[in-house]
Design a protein around this motif. Structure first.
Motif, PDB file in Angstrom:
ATOM      1  N   MET A   1      58.780  -8.638  48.887  1.00  0.00           N
ATOM      2  CA  MET A   1      59.525  -7.422  49.152  1.00  0.00           C
ATOM      3  C   MET A   1      60.685  -7.300  48.155  1.00  0.00           C
ATOM      4  N   GLU A   2      60.800  -6.154  47.544  1.00  0.00           N
ATOM      5  CA  GLU A   2      61.840  -5.947  46.547  1.00  0.00           C
ATOM      6  C   GLU A   2      63.200  -5.752  47.228  1.00  0.00           C
ATOM      7  N   ALA A   3      64.211  -6.335  46.623  1.00  0.00           N
ATOM      8  CA  ALA A   3      65.562  -6.212  47.176  1.00  0.00           C
ATOM      9  C   ALA A   3      66.046  -4.774  47.039  1.00  0.00           C
ATOM     10  N   THR A   4      66.726  -4.296  48.054  1.00  0.00           N
ATOM     11  CA  THR A   4      67.299  -2.951  47.999  1.00  0.00           C
ATOM     12  C   THR A   4      68.543  -2.979  47.109  1.00  0.00           C
ATOM     13  N   LEU A   5      69.002  -1.810  46.727  1.00  0.00           N
ATOM     14  CA  LEU A   5      70.212  -1.726  45.913  1.00  0.00           C
ATOM     15  C   LEU A   5      71.382  -2.363  46.659  1.00  0.00           C
ATOM     16  N   ARG A   6      71.467  -2.127  47.951  1.00  0.00           N
ATOM     17  CA  ARG A   6      72.550  -2.726  48.743  1.00  0.00           C
ATOM     18  C   ARG A   6      72.464  -4.255  48.689  1.00  0.00           C
ATOM     19  N   ASP A   7      71.254  -4.810  48.804  1.00  0.00           N
ATOM     20  CA  ASP A   7      71.072  -6.265  48.724  1.00  0.00           C
ATOM     21  C   ASP A   7      71.569  -6.795  47.380  1.00  0.00           C
ATOM     22  N   LYS A   8      71.220  -6.079  46.320  1.00  0.00           N
ATOM     23  CA  LYS A   8      71.626  -6.507  44.973  1.00  0.00           C
ATOM     24  C   LYS A   8      73.149  -6.484  44.833  1.00  0.00           C
ATOM     25  N   ILE A   9      73.771  -5.444  45.380  1.00  0.00           N
ATOM     26  CA  ILE A   9      75.234  -5.335  45.299  1.00  0.00           C
ATOM     27  C   ILE A   9      75.876  -6.474  46.099  1.00  0.00           C
ATOM     28  N   GLU A  10      75.370  -6.736  47.294  1.00  0.00           N
ATOM     29  CA  GLU A  10      75.911  -7.830  48.104  1.00  0.00           C
ATOM     30  C   GLU A  10      75.776  -9.164  47.374  1.00  0.00           C
ATOM     31  N   GLU A  11      74.628  -9.392  46.735  1.00  0.00           N
ATOM     32  CA  GLU A  11      74.424 -10.646  46.002  1.00  0.00           C
ATOM     33  C   GLU A  11      75.432 -10.786  44.865  1.00  0.00           C
ATOM     34  N   VAL A  12      75.678  -9.684  44.149  1.00  0.00           N
ATOM     35  CA  VAL A  12      76.639  -9.718  43.048  1.00  0.00           C
ATOM     36  C   VAL A  12      78.047  -9.966  43.573  1.00  0.00           C
ATOM     37  N   LEU A  13      78.396  -9.351  44.696  1.00  0.00           N
ATOM     38  CA  LEU A  13      79.729  -9.557  45.264  1.00  0.00           C
ATOM     39  C   LEU A  13      79.933 -11.006  45.695  1.00  0.00           C
ATOM     40  N   LYS A  14      78.862 -11.686  46.014  1.00  0.00           N
ATOM     41  CA  LYS A  14      78.949 -13.103  46.396  1.00  0.00           C
ATOM     42  C   LYS A  14      79.180 -14.007  45.192  1.00  0.00           C
ATOM     43  N   THR A  15      79.208 -13.447  43.970  1.00  0.00           N
ATOM     44  CA  THR A  15      79.497 -14.234  42.771  1.00  0.00           C
ATOM     45  C   THR A  15      80.946 -14.048  42.312  1.00  0.00           C
ATOM     46  N   VAL A  16      81.711 -13.246  43.063  1.00  0.00           N
ATOM     47  CA  VAL A  16      83.128 -13.014  42.739  1.00  0.00           C
ATOM     48  C   VAL A  16      83.963 -13.879  43.677  1.00  0.00           C
ATOM     49  N   TYR A  17      84.825 -14.701  43.095  1.00  0.00           N
ATOM     50  CA  TYR A  17      85.622 -15.638  43.882  1.00  0.00           C
ATOM     51  C   TYR A  17      87.108 -15.345  43.782  1.00  0.00           C
ATOM     52  N   ASP A  18      87.791 -15.546  44.893  1.00  0.00           N
ATOM     53  CA  ASP A  18      89.248 -15.539  44.896  1.00  0.00           C
ATOM     54  C   ASP A  18      89.639 -16.837  44.189  1.00  0.00           C
ATOM     55  N   PRO A  19      90.429 -16.785  43.117  1.00  0.00           N
ATOM     56  CA  PRO A  19      90.731 -18.001  42.362  1.00  0.00           C
ATOM     57  C   PRO A  19      91.515 -19.064  43.147  1.00  0.00           C
ATOM     58  N   GLU A  20      92.180 -18.662  44.217  1.00  0.00           N
ATOM     59  CA  GLU A  20      92.963 -19.624  44.984  1.00  0.00           C
ATOM     60  C   GLU A  20      92.176 -20.254  46.127  1.00  0.00           C
ATOM     61  N   ILE A  21      91.028 -19.645  46.479  1.00  0.00           N
ATOM     62  CA  ILE A  21      90.220 -20.136  47.590  1.00  0.00           C
ATOM     63  C   ILE A  21      88.784 -20.272  47.083  1.00  0.00           C
ATOM     64  N   PRO A  22      88.177 -21.432  47.211  1.00  0.00           N
ATOM     65  CA  PRO A  22      86.839 -21.643  46.637  1.00  0.00           C
ATOM     66  C   PRO A  22      85.701 -21.016  47.452  1.00  0.00           C
ATOM     67  N   VAL A  23      85.875 -19.757  47.856  1.00  0.00           N
ATOM     68  CA  VAL A  23      84.875 -19.034  48.633  1.00  0.00           C
ATOM     69  C   VAL A  23      84.781 -17.627  48.040  1.00  0.00           C
ATOM     70  N   ASN A  24      83.573 -17.058  48.033  1.00  0.00           N
ATOM     71  CA  ASN A  24      83.418 -15.730  47.437  1.00  0.00           C
ATOM     72  C   ASN A  24      84.044 -14.640  48.314  1.00  0.00           C
ATOM     73  N   ILE A  25      84.322 -13.500  47.684  1.00  0.00           N
ATOM     74  CA  ILE A  25      85.038 -12.424  48.379  1.00  0.00           C
ATOM     75  C   ILE A  25      84.227 -11.813  49.512  1.00  0.00           C
ATOM     76  N   TRP A  26      82.902 -11.889  49.435  1.00  0.00           N
ATOM     77  CA  TRP A  26      82.057 -11.358  50.514  1.00  0.00           C
ATOM     78  C   TRP A  26      82.245 -12.202  51.771  1.00  0.00           C
ATOM     79  N   GLU A  27      82.126 -13.528  51.637  1.00  0.00           N
ATOM     80  CA  GLU A  27      82.254 -14.433  52.790  1.00  0.00           C
ATOM     81  C   GLU A  27      83.690 -14.480  53.312  1.00  0.00           C
ATOM     82  N   LEU A  28      84.656 -14.229  52.430  1.00  0.00           N
ATOM     83  CA  LEU A  28      86.056 -14.193  52.874  1.00  0.00           C
ATOM     84  C   LEU A  28      86.352 -12.950  53.709  1.00  0.00           C
TER      85      LEU A  28
END
Length: 102
Positions: A1-28
């Motif tokens: 099943m192909e990922a939806t655009l929303r899925d792709k955006i969520e995945e990309v957001l999970k690669t952005v990290y708050d530099p002071e906290i070792p967790v991505n901005i989505w999970e934060l």
């Protein structure tokens, strides 16, 4: 099943990290809203862990750049807000476990 655009955006957001906290901005829980318009214009409403964050511009720019880089995205508007103010309860269970809050 192909990922939806929303899925792709969520995945990309999970690669952005708050530099002071070792967790991505989505999970934060820093992403308050993710809207995809009919023409694939993307609107991201987000916050930061602290209003005085010295790297605020860097994080917003990284979100903008990474979401713009997704095939199919027409445009991106990132809106930074501090209402409501972020707190630890907005983190995912995964983030809380990773940071030792659970």
């Amino acid at each position: 099943m192909e990922a939806t655009l929303r899925d792709k955006i969520e995945e990309v957001l999970k690669t952005v990290y708050d530099p002071e906290i070792p967790v991505n901005i989505w999970e934060l829980g820093l992403i308050y809203e993710l809207k995809i318009e009919e023409d694939n214009a993307v609107k991201v409403t987000m916050t930061l862990t602290a209003p005085g964050c010295p790297v605020a511009g860097d994080i917003v720019a990284e979100v903008q750049q990474k979401v713009e880089g997704i095939e199919g995205v027409k445009s991106v508007h990132v809106h930074l807000t501090f209402e409501p103010q972020w707190d630890k309860s907005m983190m995912s269970e995964e983030a809380m476990l990773e940071l030792g809050f659970l």
